[in-house]
Design a protein around this motif. Structure first.
Motif, mmCIF file in Angstrom:
data_model
loop_
_atom_site.group_PDB
_atom_site.id
_atom_site.type_symbol
_atom_site.label_atom_id
_atom_site.label_comp_id
_atom_site.label_asym_id
_atom_site.label_seq_id
_atom_site.Cartn_x
_atom_site.Cartn_y
_atom_site.Cartn_z
ATOM 1 N N LEU B 13 -38.192 33.875 -94.505
ATOM 2 C CA LEU B 13 -39.276 33.213 -95.237
ATOM 3 C C LEU B 13 -38.787 32.393 -96.451
ATOM 4 O O LEU B 13 -39.570 31.746 -97.126
ATOM 5 C CB LEU B 13 -40.331 34.233 -95.690
ATOM 6 N N LYS B 14 -37.463 32.439 -96.676
ATOM 7 C CA LYS B 14 -36.873 31.532 -97.661
ATOM 8 C C LYS B 14 -37.033 30.086 -97.199
ATOM 9 O O LYS B 14 -37.057 29.160 -98.003
ATOM 10 C CB LYS B 14 -35.371 31.825 -97.772
ATOM 11 N N GLN B 15 -37.090 29.914 -95.876
ATOM 12 C CA GLN B 15 -37.150 28.557 -95.323
ATOM 13 C C GLN B 15 -38.577 28.163 -94.964
ATOM 14 O O GLN B 15 -39.314 28.933 -94.350
ATOM 15 C CB GLN B 15 -36.272 28.468 -94.081
ATOM 16 N N LYS B 16 -38.903 26.922 -95.328
ATOM 17 C CA LYS B 16 -40.253 26.408 -95.105
ATOM 18 C C LYS B 16 -40.682 26.525 -93.643
ATOM 19 O O LYS B 16 -41.809 26.906 -93.355
ATOM 20 C CB LYS B 16 -40.293 24.945 -95.569
ATOM 21 N N ARG B 19 -41.845 29.900 -92.914
ATOM 22 C CA ARG B 19 -43.108 30.201 -93.612
ATOM 23 C C ARG B 19 -44.270 29.586 -92.843
ATOM 24 O O ARG B 19 -45.314 30.210 -92.660
ATOM 25 C CB ARG B 19 -43.083 29.644 -95.040
ATOM 26 N N LEU B 20 -44.083 28.357 -92.358
ATOM 27 C CA LEU B 20 -45.140 27.684 -91.606
ATOM 28 C C LEU B 20 -45.372 28.377 -90.269
ATOM 29 O O LEU B 20 -46.498 28.571 -89.838
ATOM 30 C CB LEU B 20 -44.772 26.207 -91.381
ATOM 31 N N GLU B 21 -44.281 28.784 -89.626
ATOM 32 C CA GLU B 21 -44.383 29.440 -88.317
ATOM 33 C C GLU B 21 -45.142 30.767 -88.431
ATOM 34 O O GLU B 21 -46.049 31.040 -87.641
ATOM 35 C CB GLU B 21 -42.969 29.683 -87.764
ATOM 36 N N HIS B 22 -44.781 31.576 -89.428
ATOM 37 C CA HIS B 22 -45.398 32.911 -89.555
ATOM 38 C C HIS B 22 -46.634 32.907 -90.456
ATOM 39 O O HIS B 22 -47.316 33.911 -90.540
ATOM 40 C CB HIS B 22 -44.369 33.905 -90.105
ATOM 41 N N LYS B 23 -46.869 31.785 -91.158
ATOM 42 C CA LYS B 23 -47.979 31.700 -92.124
ATOM 43 C C LYS B 23 -47.907 32.820 -93.160
ATOM 44 O O LYS B 23 -48.892 33.473 -93.491
ATOM 45 C CB LYS B 23 -49.344 31.688 -91.412
ATOM 46 N N LEU B 24 -46.688 33.066 -93.641
ATOM 47 C CA LEU B 24 -46.447 34.128 -94.619
ATOM 48 C C LEU B 24 -45.565 33.595 -95.745
ATOM 49 O O LEU B 24 -44.761 32.694 -95.520
ATOM 50 C CB LEU B 24 -45.724 35.306 -93.953
ATOM 51 N N PHE B 25 -45.732 34.163 -96.936
ATOM 52 C CA PHE B 25 -44.818 33.836 -98.031
ATOM 53 C C PHE B 25 -44.521 35.076 -98.871
ATOM 54 O O PHE B 25 -45.244 36.068 -98.798
ATOM 55 C CB PHE B 25 -45.362 32.695 -98.895
ATOM 56 N N ASP B 44 -49.843 41.152 -96.592
ATOM 57 C CA ASP B 44 -49.297 41.502 -95.285
ATOM 58 C C ASP B 44 -48.419 42.746 -95.399
ATOM 59 O O ASP B 44 -48.502 43.644 -94.563
ATOM 60 C CB ASP B 44 -48.487 40.325 -94.740
ATOM 61 N N ALA B 45 -47.604 42.801 -96.437
ATOM 62 C CA ALA B 45 -46.739 43.971 -96.626
ATOM 63 C C ALA B 45 -46.297 44.024 -98.074
ATOM 64 O O ALA B 45 -46.179 42.989 -98.735
ATOM 65 C CB ALA B 45 -45.517 43.885 -95.719
ATOM 66 N N VAL B 82 -45.309 40.467 -99.232
ATOM 67 C CA VAL B 82 -45.496 39.367 -98.294
ATOM 68 C C VAL B 82 -47.000 39.126 -98.190
ATOM 69 O O VAL B 82 -47.762 40.066 -97.941
ATOM 70 C CB VAL B 82 -44.893 39.694 -96.913
ATOM 71 N N PHE B 83 -47.413 37.903 -98.452
ATOM 72 C CA PHE B 83 -48.836 37.552 -98.352
ATOM 73 C C PHE B 83 -49.022 36.517 -97.243
ATOM 74 O O PHE B 83 -48.103 35.772 -96.908
ATOM 75 C CB PHE B 83 -49.346 36.951 -99.668
ATOM 76 N N LYS B 84 -50.245 36.465 -96.716
ATOM 77 C CA LYS B 84 -50.569 35.419 -95.740
ATOM 78 C C LYS B 84 -50.816 34.107 -96.493
ATOM 79 O O LYS B 84 -51.445 34.096 -97.555
ATOM 80 C CB LYS B 84 -51.840 35.804 -94.979
ATOM 81 N N ILE B 85 -50.304 33.021 -95.953
ATOM 82 C CA ILE B 85 -50.573 31.700 -96.533
ATOM 83 C C ILE B 85 -52.030 31.350 -96.256
ATOM 84 O O ILE B 85 -52.460 31.354 -95.092
ATOM 85 C CB ILE B 85 -49.631 30.622 -95.927
ATOM 86 N N PRO B 86 -52.829 31.093 -97.310
ATOM 87 C CA PRO B 86 -54.245 30.790 -97.072
ATOM 88 C C PRO B 86 -54.415 29.359 -96.570
ATOM 89 O O PRO B 86 -53.544 28.522 -96.787
ATOM 90 C CB PRO B 86 -54.865 30.943 -98.458
ATOM 91 N N ASN B 87 -55.519 29.094 -95.911
ATOM 92 C CA ASN B 87 -55.818 27.716 -95.546
ATOM 93 C C ASN B 87 -56.304 26.982 -96.792
ATOM 94 O O ASN B 87 -57.053 27.553 -97.586
ATOM 95 C CB ASN B 87 -56.918 27.672 -94.479
#
Lengths: 239, 239
Positions: B13-16, B19-25, B44-45, B82-87
């Motif tokens: 998740l260091k890589q954009k 992050r986009l693939e998993h929708k996590l940051f 998420d965790a 780890v949080f979900k990336i919001p829309n």
């Protein structure tokens, strides 16, 4: 060529105590070095992988591998210079002065030096516990402004006790800066990143000012000290 | 305990792109994590070396050595979430909006997000080439403000073409901002660190503004984009 002793000297300059001992500091990157060469700073040595085409008797062409050994950067930027630390000049006491009470982050100090330069502030007065302005990270952040601002490290309490200028300080509970007419002369005290202005310095502040918060939620903790300095200097100077 | 797969996921998740693939940051540090837990972000965790005493079913107590394996920091700070990336929510089109044209430095973006929060700016509109706001260095610099500012990545040229708001932009040769009355609504465009506002975006700016330089020597190259944003937002909001 660069000798083992020179390598040892340069790498020691990462630490404040060796900078003070040798009265030398390091600057990296062609652009910043060129800017510093135009100033009245005295060059001690210049190591570069390509010539500067300048009349610097001290220029030494070195290999990239050697530059890597002396550089403080992960990606060295073609040149590294060693300059003599200048003596601080007397503080102008009839101008707008910025005073820092234990700023610890090199990036913040670098940004504040650049702001002083932009806003024509001639003197930056720092408490003894403020990060050293010849720290390589500070130098990197100043982009050459360090040559145009006179930076003095003093006992801030003693300094403020003896000044006849009005002393302003940034406080969360201070008066709304937008409703005040700021004077042309004075001292603006900015506090430490985590703790703000210390209690002893607070006692010497005659005018507490603040930047009002506009968000609805009122949860933003505080502005970063460098951005707060930017806004307050703008208020002093906008007229 | 933390599994090999979880370690692999988190470090990716260091890589954009991941992050986009998993929708996590990733967010690090107890203070910032606590602030984010109060927001409507979805956890998420949560990996921590000491319990948060919260009703987080996802809290996992781990050893310091494990935290070191997943942390992006040199000195890990007791917890990693780890949080979900919001829309992104729809952009409010009747307010003051900040638009960024290819800001590349994570620290600058983080500072600008914090400034938007302070000044009650609800929407930050970023060109596609602006650094990702879920980059760990940006998250670290925002101090939780990221939960209170709606950040949208758009084609900036298309966005500016369709807006009915007046478009302001920061330019070295712009009009002195101190002599203008700034409106309550509008878009403030800030340009890239090295190149400023791009030519195509410049064509869509109706009001070029600048912060005057006060130094005698006129050598200071420019203000850092985050400090310039601070001063300009202050000018829009001071009334």
């Amino acid at each position: 060529m660069i000798s083992k002793n020179q390598i040892k000297l340069i790498t020691s300059l990462k630490q404040k105590k060796y900078r003070l001992e040798h009265k030398l500091f390091v600057v990296e990157g062609i652009k910043t070095i060129k800017e510093l060469l135009k100033s009245d700073l005295i060059l001690d040595a210049l190591y570069t992988t390509e010539t500067f085409n300048i009349d610097a008797k001290d220029e030494v062409l070195i290999k990239e591998t050697d530059l890597k050994r002396i550089s403080f950067l992960t990606t060295p930027n073609k040149a590294l210079a060693v300059f003599k630390i200048p003596n601080a000049k007397p503080i102008h006491n009839n101008e707008l002065i910025v005073a820092l009470d234990d700023i610890r982050d090199p990036g913040n100090l670098g940004t504040i030096i650049r702001l002083c330069d932009w806003f024509g502030i001639k003197d930056l007065v720092c408490s003894k516990a403020t990060v050293d302005c010849f720290n390589p990270k500070v130098i990197q952040a100043t982009m050459g402004s360090i040559t145009r601002v006179n930076i003095s490290y003093v006992n801030l309490v003693d300094y403020l006790k003896t000044t006849s200028l009005p002393v302003f300080g940034a406080f969360m509970e201070g008066e709304n800066v937008y409703t005040k007419q700021m004077p042309k002369k004075g001292i603006l005290v900015m506090g430490n990143e985590a703790n703000g202005v210390s209690k002893t310095v607070e006692g010497l502040v005659s005018n507490k000012i603040s930047i009002p918060r506009f968000g609805d939620l009122q949860e933003t903790e505080s502005l970063n000290v460098a951005t707060a300095t930017a806004i307050l200097l703008s208020e002093f100077k906008r007229g």
